[in-house]
Design a protein around this motif. Structure first.
Motif, PDB file in Angstrom:
ATOM      1  N   ILE A 242       0.847  -1.204   0.000  1.00 14.42           N
ATOM      2  CA  ILE A 242       0.000   0.000   0.000  1.00 14.42           C
ATOM      3  C   ILE A 242       0.883   1.256   0.000  1.00 14.42           C
ATOM      4  N   SER A 243       0.337   2.373   0.448  1.00 15.89           N
ATOM      5  CA  SER A 243       0.957   3.700   0.311  1.00 15.89           C
ATOM      6  C   SER A 243       2.378   3.777   0.858  1.00 15.89           C
ATOM      7  N   SER A 244       3.145   4.694   0.273  1.00 12.98           N
ATOM      8  CA  SER A 244       4.526   4.910   0.704  1.00 12.98           C
ATOM      9  C   SER A 244       4.576   5.612   2.056  1.00 12.98           C
ATOM     10  N   ILE A 245       5.684   5.387   2.771  1.00 13.33           N
ATOM     11  CA  ILE A 245       5.906   6.122   4.019  1.00 13.33           C
ATOM     12  C   ILE A 245       6.377   7.538   3.701  1.00 13.33           C
ATOM     13  N   ASP A 246       7.503   7.626   2.959  1.00 14.36           N
ATOM     14  CA  ASP A 246       8.020   8.968   2.652  1.00 14.36           C
ATOM     15  C   ASP A 246       8.799   9.058   1.348  1.00 14.36           C
ATOM     16  N   GLU A 247       9.021   7.935   0.657  1.00 16.00           N
ATOM     17  CA  GLU A 247       9.818   7.985  -0.570  1.00 16.00           C
ATOM     18  C   GLU A 247       9.002   7.607  -1.789  1.00 16.00           C
ATOM     19  N   PRO A 248       9.107   8.425  -2.820  1.00 18.45           N
ATOM     20  CA  PRO A 248       9.739   9.751  -2.856  1.00 18.45           C
ATOM     21  C   PRO A 248       8.853  10.841  -2.281  1.00 18.45           C
ATOM     22  N   VAL A 249       7.553  10.498  -2.091  1.00 15.49           N
ATOM     23  CA  VAL A 249       6.606  11.410  -1.446  1.00 15.49           C
ATOM     24  C   VAL A 249       5.810  10.597  -0.436  1.00 15.49           C
ATOM     25  N   SER A 250       5.285  11.258   0.547  1.00 13.33           N
ATOM     26  CA  SER A 250       4.517  10.587   1.586  1.00 13.33           C
ATOM     27  C   SER A 250       3.119  10.243   1.078  1.00 13.33           C
ATOM     28  N   GLY A 251       2.698   8.986   1.326  1.00 12.03           N
ATOM     29  CA  GLY A 251       1.326   8.592   1.021  1.00 12.03           C
ATOM     30  C   GLY A 251       1.035   8.315  -0.437  1.00 12.03           C
ATOM     31  N   TRP A 252       2.078   8.085  -1.257  1.00 16.66           N
ATOM     32  CA  TRP A 252       1.823   7.835  -2.677  1.00 16.66           C
ATOM     33  C   TRP A 252       1.043   6.532  -2.870  1.00 16.66           C
ATOM     34  N   LEU A 253       0.005   6.590  -3.705  1.00 19.94           N
ATOM     35  CA  LEU A 253      -0.815   5.419  -4.035  1.00 19.94           C
ATOM     36  C   LEU A 253      -1.522   5.713  -5.348  1.00 19.94           C
ATOM     37  N   ASP A 254      -1.694   4.680  -6.184  1.00 16.86           N
ATOM     38  CA  ASP A 254      -2.384   4.907  -7.456  1.00 16.86           C
ATOM     39  C   ASP A 254      -3.518   3.918  -7.681  1.00 16.86           C
ATOM     40  N   ASN A 255      -3.995   3.256  -6.588  1.00 15.53           N
ATOM     41  CA  ASN A 255      -5.108   2.319  -6.718  1.00 15.53           C
ATOM     42  C   ASN A 255      -5.875   2.271  -5.403  1.00 15.53           C
ATOM     43  N   PHE A 256      -7.077   1.684  -5.463  1.00 18.91           N
ATOM     44  CA  PHE A 256      -7.943   1.619  -4.285  1.00 18.91           C
ATOM     45  C   PHE A 256      -7.886   0.253  -3.599  1.00 18.91           C
ATOM     46  N   ASN A 257      -6.863  -0.533  -3.889  1.00 14.84           N
ATOM     47  CA  ASN A 257      -6.757  -1.863  -3.300  1.00 14.84           C
ATOM     48  C   ASN A 257      -6.314  -1.779  -1.840  1.00 14.84           C
ATOM     49  N   GLY A 258      -6.651  -2.839  -1.082  1.00 14.17           N
ATOM     50  CA  GLY A 258      -6.132  -2.946   0.274  1.00 14.17           C
ATOM     51  C   GLY A 258      -6.850  -2.073   1.290  1.00 14.17           C
ATOM     52  N   PRO A 259      -6.234  -1.907   2.471  1.00 10.11           N
ATOM     53  CA  PRO A 259      -6.892  -1.199   3.572  1.00 10.11           C
ATOM     54  C   PRO A 259      -7.159   0.265   3.292  1.00 10.11           C
ATOM     55  N   VAL A 260      -6.327   0.928   2.469  1.00 11.60           N
ATOM     56  CA  VAL A 260      -6.571   2.337   2.179  1.00 11.60           C
ATOM     57  C   VAL A 260      -7.876   2.505   1.404  1.00 11.60           C
ATOM     58  N   GLY A 261      -8.130   1.601   0.459  1.00  9.56           N
ATOM     59  CA  GLY A 261      -9.400   1.635  -0.267  1.00  9.56           C
ATOM     60  C   GLY A 261     -10.582   1.441   0.665  1.00  9.56           C
ATOM     61  N   MET A 262     -10.402   0.558   1.652  1.00 11.49           N
ATOM     62  CA  MET A 262     -11.451   0.316   2.643  1.00 11.49           C
ATOM     63  C   MET A 262     -11.697   1.577   3.480  1.00 11.49           C
TER      64      MET A 262
END
Length: 515
Positions: free
Chosen positions: A244-264
């Protein structure tokens, strides 16, 4: 001039040096993990000679257009600022993993054979469609074709195959090793190549056995392909959990899909996901994408230090959050609700609240009451106002997704990941730990998911973050509407009970006892 021995010594002392001067070949470079891998290589390994990217034309765009489009993502802003000329090292190669032989032309194939020394096989069909033919061709046969190509490469030092921790989901405890065959992958490929789709569907249950779906089955077959070819290839099988989303590299919170817990969390935060068929006390296993990429690069370096004659084994790593920090699904939802209260999403359709249950009947009833009926009502309002109804279609997709994920939502696994943690904690050269390491012992889960939420608002939902006060006011209005609605439901239910004589019956029972 440095000798071969001197170069090996320098490579042992530096991951960056290991990748310097090498040509890399990546499949799946336009996918979620693939893009982050490309960015990390360009930014952290500036001495790389070139990176070949297997790509296919799509949606009216040729491979050059697709590459230019990919590089416009905010993901590449940092490397664009720090190393603007590095994009010249990216060379798109026309091909297709769903086509036999990877769809490569003779000239492209020969160029890869002559120049490449490291392969990252990241491509996969990750849709849970339960289409055995499509998954075997995309995930298993393509891995075979990658191994055949790798076998022709004169300079190959490492083949990194990205698998999944859930390829062994029929076991409660998953170790970092290759497991015995469950089917002959050659026979499976031959079957899907020569039988019609209807016949393949009939045979699918026999082949799947204890595996929950065709995706995990095909990825497990791919592991067996790599294991068979590893006798001649310096191979790595890398098993991340849910990335799922990045911690800090190269940007914080990078994501390009709704899969996994972030989508939930987004579905719950929008007020769309009101009930989920999920075990509240089970733990979700997820992995930040930038940490996963660091693990891939480090494991590849580790394998590339030894020749196939000196070390003929395939290296297997489970890269999961087990022994790092785990959340139960109930904790995850509660955390999401706290974050959403502080930073509400734009245009929520109802006050956020998500119920978790493993009772199939209760899940079905609550789905009808909390998803279907409100969706019908709101879609009706949209029709009356001349707008396109959409909520029933959204809830249909949500329900189908829940059905597809049922096996994973009601089970929990123990992923042994000692070898992977040892690499991260002990093997990375001290000077390069800030580049390739991860301090999992001081990982702040709450802060991470807050950044995930902000990243989703910015990169997935394209929200204007300066309008936070406006979103907060709307959130507060929906909270009051929800309270009024709940009170109305209680009053209606009380009125119905009164009409049915329930309260009179209770009064008479107490009166008779008092007498």
């Amino acid at each position: 001039m440095a000798t071969r021995s001197d170069k090996k010594t320098m490579e042992r002392a530096s991951i960056v040096t290991f990748y310097s001067g090498r040509s890399i070949f990546i499949t799946g470079s336009t996918g979620f993990m693939g893009k982050v891998l490309v960015e990390k290589l360009l930014r952290s390994c500036p001495g790389i000679r070139e990176i070949f990217l297997l790509m296919r034309p799509k949606k009216g765009m040729n491979i050059d257009d697709r590459l230019r489009k990919m590089l416009e993502y905010p993901l590449f802003d940092r490397v664009r600022k720090e190393r603007p000329s590095c994009f010249e090292k990216l060379i798109p190669i026309r091909g297709d993993v769903t086509v036999e032989g990877l769809g490569l032309g003779n000239l492209e194939r020969q160029a890869l054979i002559d120049r490449v020394s490291v392969i990252f096989n990241v491509a996969a069909n990750v849709r849970f469609e339960n289409n055995l033919q499509k998954d075997i061709l995309s995930n298993t046969r393509s891995t075979r074709d990658i191994c055949i190509l790798a076998g022709s490469m004169k300079n190959l030092v490492a083949l990194m195959h990205v698998s999944s921790a859930y390829t062994q989901s029929d076991k409660p405890i998953v170790e970092e090793k290759v497991y015995p065959l469950i089917a002959n992958w050659r026979n499976v490929i031959h079957m899907v190549e020569n039988m019609d789709e209807r016949t393949i569907r009939i045979f699918s249950p026999k082949y799947l056995g204890s595996m929950p779906n065709t995706y995990t089955f095909s990825k497990r077959m791919a592991e067996e392909v790599v294991n068979d070819y590893s006798k001649d290839l310096p191979s790595v099988i890398f098993r991340p959990s849910i990335v799922i989303s990045s911690i800090d590299e190269p940007v914080s919170g990078w994501l390009d899909n709704f899969n996994g817990p972030v989508g939930m969390l987004i579905g719950g935060g929008k007020g769309i996901l009101r009930v989920s068929y999920t075990d509240p006390i089970a733990s979700s296993d997820f992995l930040p994408v930038d940490v996963a990429i660091k693990g891939m690069l480090t494991a590849t370096w580790k394998r590339g230090l030894e020749t196939i004659t000196k070390d003929p084994s395939v290296h297997v790593y489970n890269f999961t959050s087990y022994d790092i920090r785990r959340l139960t699904n109930r904790e995850l939802v509660a955390m999401g609700m706290r974050v959403n209260r502080e930073m509400p999403l734009e245009g929520i359709i109802w006050y956020p609240r998500t119920y978790l249950t493993t009772n199939r009947f209760l899940h079905y009833v609550l789905t009808m009451l909390l998803h279907v009926l409100p969706a019908l009502l709101l879609d009706g309002v949209l029709k009356l106002t001349g707008r396109q109804p959409m909520l029933i279609n959204i809830h249909r997709r949500i329900y189908n997704t829940v059905v597809q994920l049922t096996y994973f939502l009601e089970n929990e696994w123990t992923f042994c990941n000692t070898k992977m943690l040892n690499i991260l904690s002990d093997d990375i050269p001290p000077a390069e730990r800030p580049i390739f390491g991860f301090d999992y012992k001081n990982f702040n889960m709450e802060q991470y998911f807050q950044n995930c939420f902000i990243g989703a608002k910015r990169y997935l939902l394209n929200e204007d973050l300066t309008r936070g006060d406006e979103f907060k006011r709307h959130y507060n209005r929906m909270e009051w509407i929800d309270r009024i609605f709940d009170a109305g439901v209680v009053l209606l239910f009380t009125w119905i009970l009164g009409k049915l004589g329930f309260f009179s019956f209770i009064y008479e029972q107490f009166a008779s006892l008092a007498a």
